[in-house]
Design a protein around this motif. Structure first.
Motif, mmCIF file in Angstrom:
data_model
loop_
_atom_site.group_PDB
_atom_site.id
_atom_site.type_symbol
_atom_site.label_atom_id
_atom_site.label_comp_id
_atom_site.label_asym_id
_atom_site.label_seq_id
_atom_site.Cartn_x
_atom_site.Cartn_y
_atom_site.Cartn_z
ATOM 1 N N PHE A 32 20.343 -27.751 108.099
ATOM 2 C CA PHE A 32 20.094 -28.477 106.853
ATOM 3 C C PHE A 32 21.152 -29.552 106.646
ATOM 4 N N GLY A 33 21.563 -30.221 107.636
ATOM 5 C CA GLY A 33 22.622 -31.229 107.572
ATOM 6 C C GLY A 33 22.282 -32.400 106.683
ATOM 7 N N LYS A 34 21.071 -32.939 106.778
ATOM 8 C CA LYS A 34 20.701 -34.091 105.955
ATOM 9 C C LYS A 34 20.604 -33.701 104.487
ATOM 10 N N GLY A 35 20.018 -32.563 104.205
ATOM 11 C CA GLY A 35 19.879 -32.108 102.811
ATOM 12 C C GLY A 35 21.229 -31.869 102.159
ATOM 13 N N LYS A 36 22.124 -31.225 102.909
ATOM 14 C CA LYS A 36 23.466 -30.978 102.365
ATOM 15 C C LYS A 36 24.208 -32.297 102.159
ATOM 16 N N VAL A 40 25.735 -33.429 98.629
ATOM 17 C CA VAL A 40 27.163 -33.708 98.472
ATOM 18 C C VAL A 40 27.353 -35.145 97.989
ATOM 19 N N LEU A 41 26.597 -36.077 98.560
ATOM 20 C CA LEU A 41 26.694 -37.466 98.138
ATOM 21 C C LEU A 41 26.288 -37.621 96.677
ATOM 22 N N ALA A 42 25.204 -36.939 96.291
ATOM 23 C CA ALA A 42 24.758 -37.010 94.895
ATOM 24 C C ALA A 42 25.807 -36.400 93.964
ATOM 25 N N VAL A 44 29.107 -36.230 94.489
ATOM 26 C CA VAL A 44 30.267 -37.128 94.430
ATOM 27 C C VAL A 44 29.959 -38.334 93.550
ATOM 28 N N VAL A 45 28.769 -38.923 93.716
ATOM 29 C CA VAL A 45 28.390 -40.072 92.898
ATOM 30 C C VAL A 45 28.305 -39.675 91.423
ATOM 31 N N GLY A 46 27.737 -38.501 91.160
ATOM 32 C CA GLY A 46 27.649 -38.026 89.775
ATOM 33 C C GLY A 46 29.016 -37.779 89.165
ATOM 34 N N LEU A 47 29.916 -37.184 89.953
ATOM 35 C CA LEU A 47 31.271 -36.924 89.469
ATOM 36 C C LEU A 47 32.013 -38.220 89.182
ATOM 37 N N ILE A 48 31.926 -39.182 90.082
ATOM 38 C CA ILE A 48 32.579 -40.478 89.866
ATOM 39 C C ILE A 48 31.956 -41.196 88.668
ATOM 40 N N GLY A 49 30.648 -41.108 88.518
ATOM 41 C CA GLY A 49 29.983 -41.725 87.364
ATOM 42 C C GLY A 49 30.420 -41.090 86.055
ATOM 43 N N ALA A 50 30.553 -39.742 86.056
ATOM 44 C CA ALA A 50 30.992 -39.049 84.837
ATOM 45 C C ALA A 50 32.426 -39.437 84.476
#
Length: 160
Positions: A32-36, A40-42, A44-50
């Protein structure tokens, strides 16, 4: 450079190679490499956005507080200037004089003497420098001088 041409007959069937693919060995972590990666990218982006949104919100709130405090400071400075002008008006000699006359006080006529203790100042030699010390030694205060001293001290004590 000389290139030899190959003769291809289109009617001849192509020889098929074995289409059996050798299965690759799949590790458990790569299944499940692509899904993970997307998760993880989502994250990180959400954390940086928050964090960015919180920073912007704090900046806006603090800016509003600073503007409010600056307005308060300017209004307090204006009030302070008005109070200073009022204090200057109240300290004016002409106003004090007119207020004293309105209360029934009278303006003194002539020179007013105030009785009080005069500290003796010593000069460099240590001798006191008073009027008595500068007068001749044989001069004792006359009766007129004593009378005038008591007279002026009486009126000076009534003005306190």
């Amino acid at each position: 450079m000389v290139v030899a041409q190959e003769k291809i007959l289109w009617q001849e069937p192509l020889t098929k190679k074995s289409s059996k693919k050798t299965p690759r060995s799949v590790k458990k972590g790569q299944r499940f490499g692509k899904g993970k990666s997307i998760l993880v990218l989502a994250f990180v982006v959400g954390l940086i956005g928050a964090i960015g949104a919180e920073t912007i919100q704090l900046t806006v709130v603090k800016g509003a507080q600073v503007r409010s405090l600056e307005k308060d400071i300017s209004s307090i400075k204006a009030q302070n200037d008005l109070l200073q002008m009022e204090a200057d008006k109240l300290r004016a000699v002409g106003r004090i004089e007119s207020a004293a006359l309105a209360m029934g006080m009278e303006k003194p006529v002539g020179i007013v003497y105030v009785a009080g203790a005069v500290s003796t100042v010593t000069n460099q030699k240590g001798a006191p420098t008073t009027q008595v010390a500068t007068q001749p030694a044989e001069a004792e205060p006359t009766a007129l001088h004593q009378f005038l001293q008591k007279f002026t001290s009486f009126f000076a004590s009534t003005q306190r």
